[in-house]
Motif scaffolding. Structure first.
Motif, PDB file in Angstrom:
ATOM      1  N   PRO A 158       0.821  -1.225   0.000  1.00 22.68           N
ATOM      2  CA  PRO A 158       0.000   0.000   0.000  1.00 22.68           C
ATOM      3  C   PRO A 158       0.850   1.268   0.000  1.00 22.68           C
ATOM      4  CG  PRO A 158      -0.019  -1.030   2.167  1.00 22.68           C
ATOM      5  CD  PRO A 158       0.717  -1.973   1.262  1.00 22.68           C
ATOM      6  N   LYS A 159       0.222   2.374  -0.319  1.00 21.17           N
ATOM      7  CA  LYS A 159       0.928   3.662  -0.243  1.00 21.17           C
ATOM      8  C   LYS A 159       1.238   3.954   1.221  1.00 21.17           C
ATOM      9  CE  LYS A 159      -0.966   5.932  -4.275  1.00 21.17           C
ATOM     10  NZ  LYS A 159       0.287   5.976  -5.033  1.00 21.17           N
ATOM     11  N   LYS A 160       2.445   4.449   1.450  1.00 21.07           N
ATOM     12  CA  LYS A 160       2.892   4.672   2.829  1.00 21.07           C
ATOM     13  C   LYS A 160       1.977   5.661   3.564  1.00 21.07           C
ATOM     14  CE  LYS A 160       7.217   5.580   5.263  1.00 21.07           C
ATOM     15  NZ  LYS A 160       8.616   5.975   5.054  1.00 21.07           N
ATOM     16  N   GLU A 161       1.606   6.736   2.872  1.00 22.42           N
ATOM     17  CA  GLU A 161       0.766   7.751   3.545  1.00 22.42           C
ATOM     18  C   GLU A 161      -0.584   7.156   3.947  1.00 22.42           C
ATOM     19  OE1 GLU A 161       1.475   8.802  -0.184  1.00 22.42           O
ATOM     20  OE2 GLU A 161       3.306   8.263   0.878  1.00 22.42           O
ATOM     21  N   PHE A 214      -3.260   3.142  10.003  1.00 25.02           N
ATOM     22  CA  PHE A 214      -2.627   2.625  11.228  1.00 25.02           C
ATOM     23  C   PHE A 214      -1.701   3.675  11.834  1.00 25.02           C
ATOM     24  CE2 PHE A 214      -3.383  -1.498   8.979  1.00 25.02           C
ATOM     25  CZ  PHE A 214      -4.151  -2.111   9.959  1.00 25.02           C
ATOM     26  N   PRO A 215      -2.264   4.760  12.395  1.00 21.01           N
ATOM     27  CA  PRO A 215      -1.412   5.834  12.910  1.00 21.01           C
ATOM     28  C   PRO A 215      -0.479   5.382  14.038  1.00 21.01           C
ATOM     29  CG  PRO A 215      -3.732   6.203  13.487  1.00 21.01           C
ATOM     30  CD  PRO A 215      -3.698   5.033  12.568  1.00 21.01           C
ATOM     31  N   SER A 216      -0.842   4.312  14.742  1.00 16.32           N
ATOM     32  CA  SER A 216       0.009   3.930  15.879  1.00 16.32           C
ATOM     33  C   SER A 216       1.093   2.925  15.501  1.00 16.32           C
ATOM     34  CB  SER A 216      -0.857   3.376  17.010  1.00 16.32           C
ATOM     35  OG  SER A 216      -1.564   2.265  16.522  1.00 16.32           O
ATOM     36  N   LEU A 217       1.122   2.467  14.254  1.00 22.64           N
ATOM     37  CA  LEU A 217       2.199   1.542  13.857  1.00 22.64           C
ATOM     38  C   LEU A 217       3.409   2.325  13.352  1.00 22.64           C
ATOM     39  CD1 LEU A 217       0.314  -1.358  12.028  1.00 22.64           C
ATOM     40  CD2 LEU A 217       1.069  -1.226  14.403  1.00 22.64           C
ATOM     41  N   ASP A 218       4.573   1.717  13.469  1.00 16.71           N
ATOM     42  CA  ASP A 218       5.828   2.346  13.043  1.00 16.71           C
ATOM     43  C   ASP A 218       5.992   2.122  11.529  1.00 16.71           C
ATOM     44  OD1 ASP A 218       8.429   3.053  12.503  1.00 16.71           O
ATOM     45  OD2 ASP A 218       9.316   1.894  14.145  1.00 16.71           O
ATOM     46  N   ALA A 274      10.644  -0.606   5.827  1.00 20.07           N
ATOM     47  CA  ALA A 274      12.033  -1.061   5.758  1.00 20.07           C
ATOM     48  C   ALA A 274      12.136  -2.566   6.003  1.00 20.07           C
ATOM     49  CB  ALA A 274      12.877  -0.316   6.797  1.00 20.07           C
ATOM     50  N   HIS A 275      11.187  -3.116   6.745  1.00 18.14           N
ATOM     51  CA  HIS A 275      11.361  -4.520   7.161  1.00 18.14           C
ATOM     52  C   HIS A 275      10.168  -5.437   6.858  1.00 18.14           C
ATOM     53  CE1 HIS A 275      12.633  -7.992   9.382  1.00 18.14           C
ATOM     54  NE2 HIS A 275      11.613  -7.884  10.202  1.00 18.14           N
ATOM     55  N   TYR A 276       8.975  -5.148   7.443  1.00 22.10           N
ATOM     56  CA  TYR A 276       7.892  -6.145   7.349  1.00 22.10           C
ATOM     57  C   TYR A 276       7.344  -6.295   5.921  1.00 22.10           C
ATOM     58  CZ  TYR A 276       8.066  -5.924  12.414  1.00 22.10           C
ATOM     59  OH  TYR A 276       8.503  -5.967  13.708  1.00 22.10           O
ATOM     60  N   LEU A 300       9.962  -8.192   3.841  1.00 26.66           N
ATOM     61  CA  LEU A 300       9.971  -9.584   4.302  1.00 26.66           C
ATOM     62  C   LEU A 300       8.769 -10.347   3.743  1.00 26.66           C
ATOM     63  CD1 LEU A 300      11.020 -11.848   6.237  1.00 26.66           C
ATOM     64  CD2 LEU A 300       9.645 -10.789   8.045  1.00 26.66           C
ATOM     65  N   ALA A 301       7.588  -9.737   3.842  1.00 21.56           N
ATOM     66  CA  ALA A 301       6.366 -10.382   3.340  1.00 21.56           C
ATOM     67  C   ALA A 301       6.495 -10.668   1.842  1.00 21.56           C
ATOM     68  CB  ALA A 301       5.152  -9.488   3.610  1.00 21.56           C
ATOM     69  N   ASN A 302       6.921  -9.672   1.074  1.00 23.11           N
ATOM     70  CA  ASN A 302       7.031  -9.852  -0.376  1.00 23.11           C
ATOM     71  C   ASN A 302       8.024 -10.950  -0.731  1.00 23.11           C
ATOM     72  OD1 ASN A 302       5.225  -8.045  -1.798  1.00 23.11           O
ATOM     73  ND2 ASN A 302       6.339  -6.382  -0.789  1.00 23.11           N
TER      74      ASN A 302
END
Ligand code: FAD
Length: 490
Positions: free
Chosen positions: A111-114, A120-124, A130-132, A135-137
């Motif tokens: 998805p688009k980062k924005e 999900f405003p509370s997720l990093d 950079a990571h999840y 990793l998923a892809n």
């Protein structure tokens, strides 16, 4: 019935369940995975192509259930594709070991980062991008078709025409990765291997080429020797015991859907990954049947991910239509998310009818203006979905705007023969939400009011993510499992 004891049970083998299985097994934790559908590879059953479906095509139906082309009678069988019919919306699902990955189009979209941050405003978000997500892809086997292949392959004429017309109308097109192995598809094209995407296989399952979860996450989990998969195990309800463990009431079914055995399993820890609709049904039904403790947020913030199907006829008629033979695997999108008035993303979808119907099919993904909600009707023992045309009116406006703009630039008309006069407001492939992360659960999917129950599937995403959702479901599952394994399973 005898109660069987297990350490960890996962219900459902879709994206959430498969990530959970791999990450637990890797840590040496024995896992039992319960799946109501077939273990297809073990069963030896073959998946059906779209234009000649056999009994494996649908879940316990007597007719086929594709969004179009439903002319075929079927023998009742625990087939790959299921459809839940509500008054104003129909929801399609995959059944079997691999869940939705067996029947979906494989579009692997980050998805688009924005928008991710907005949802999900509370997720990093930095950590996710950079990571999840990478990793998923990587674990899912996402790959991108070569432009040379797409240019030269006549099975992708529908996409070439789709992109050219979109660009002529001023829309921005994007290449979309997929979990179908494009190297395999190139070999199919050269007739070196059995054909699948080029033989009309997709929503009833692919016999080759697609990296469904049984070939990725679940295969890796199986290789640890810690995974037990029990197919044709339908969980009917869950009861919480005084010691905060869970007892599952299970029907083992045959391929006609009849119960052949009744089973009780007690588990210390339960991962609920039955998919948005499956997990909601289990929690709400268990509450009605066993006083299972339920948080007030359960059932809230449900959405169709803005799914809206539409199509155009007389596409490219004078210069040769959209192609008689089409690959079933989509590779192109239209990114119109930036438009304040009409924001949407479009999948340029194949329409493999076995002849040139000069028709373009589009799956639009819109924003939501209001959420739906889900509850349980104990009288009918069915889910109730509060969702109607007021939820999709703005999506229809977007579809009208999109078709008008496309037709003006390219000719063509709205496809009155597809859906209801060309507007498929009631077609949903991406049900999301209802057990939302950080609302019905804590920040890592632990269900409120419970100590040993983890929700890990599409129900964690509040109704919308702006693109096809399985990459996001996988990334969120990776994030949740990393944390809960560290804190609760060591
Ligand atoms: P699921 O994948 O739905 O898995 C849940 C599993 O739990 C199923 O196997 C089910 O049988 C099992 N289960 C449910 N209830 C029980 C029970 N009581 N007992 C035992 N087992 C149970 N997404 C994309 O990103 N890209 C695409 O191109 C795309 N195309 C799609 C095309 C189609 C036709 C469909 C139907 C979906 C498509 N999707 C696509 C959506 C995607 O497949 C889903 O979002 C995804 O599979 C959801 O993952 P999940 O882990 O939430 O659950």
């Amino acid at each position: 019935a005898v109660i069987i004891e297990k350490e960890v049970v996962i219900i459902g083998s879709g994206y959430g369940g498969s990530v959970a299985a791999l990450r637990l097994c890797e840590k040496g934790i024995p896992v039992t995975l319960l799946e109501m559908g077939l273990d297809w590879e073990k069963s030896g059953e073959k998946f059906s192509p779209m234009i000649s479906p056999g009994h494996s095509a649908a879940w316990l139906k007597t007719r086929t259930i594709a969004p179009f082309l439903n002319l075929f009678p079927l023998k009742k069988f625990t087939g790959a594709l299921d459809r839940l019919d509500f008054e104003h919306i129909k929801i399609w699902l995959g059944r079997g070991v691999g869940g939705g990955s067996l029947v979906n189009g494989g579009m692997a979209v980050t998805p688009k980062k924005e928008y991710f941050q907005e949802i999900f405003p509370s997720l990093d978000a930095e950590k996710f991008y950079a990571h999840y997500f990478p990793l998923a892809n990587q674990e899912l086997g996402a790959n991108t078709a070569s432009e040379d292949f797409l240019k030269s392959c006549d099975f992708y004429k529908f996409n070439k025409v789709g992109e050219q017309e979109a660009e002529k109308a001023g829309f921005k097109t994007v290449r979309v990765p997929n979990v179908y192995d494009f190297k395999y598809m190139e070999q199919e094209y050269r007739n070196e291997v059995p054909r699948s995407a080029l033989a009309g296989e997709v929503i009833y399952g692919n016999n080759h080429g697609k990296l469904s979860l049984d070939k990725t996450y679940l295969k890796k989990a199986g290789a640890t020797g810690k995974l037990e998969i029990l197919e044709l195990h339908r969980v009917n309800s869950v009861a919480q015991n005084p010691d905060k463990s869970y007892t599952l009431d299970i029907s083992i079914i045959n391929t006609a859907g009849e119960e052949v055995e009744h089973k009780l399993i007690r588990t210390k820890k339960l991962v609920l990954s039955a998919g948005t609709m499956g997990s909601l049904e289990l929690l709400l039904k268990s509450n009605a049947l066993t006083q299972f403790p339920l948080d007030k947020h359960i059932g809230q913030q449900w959405g169709n991910n803005g799914n809206f199907m539409t199509g155009r006829n007389f596409v490219n008629t004078f210069s040769g239509g959209t192609g008689a033979q089409q690959s079933t695997i989509p590779v192109g999108g239209i990114d119109h998310w930036h438009d304040k008035k009409h924001p949407f993303f479009v999948e340029i979808a194949p329409l493999p009818m076995g002849m040139d119907v000069a028709t373009s099919l589009y799956l639009m993904v819109n924003k939501l203006k209001k959420y739906g909600d889900v509850s349980y009707n104990a009288q009918t023992s069915k889910l109730r979905l509060n969702w109607n045309e007021s939820h999709t009116a703005h999506m229809k406006d977007n579809a009208k705007y999109f078709l008008r703009t496309m037709n003006k630039a390219n000719g063509g008309t709205r496809s009155h023969l597809l859906f209801h006069n060309g507007f498929g407001a009631d077609i949903c492939y991406h049900p999301l939400g209802g057990i939302v992360l950080g609302k019905a659960t804590d920040q890592f999917g632990r269900l409120n009011g419970h100590q040993n129950l983890y929700v890990v599937d599409g129900s964690l995403i509040p109704g919308t993510i702006g693109v096809n959702p399985f990459v996001t479901i996988t990334a969120i599952a990776e994030y949740c499992m990393e944390h809960v394994i560290k804190e609760d399973f060591s």
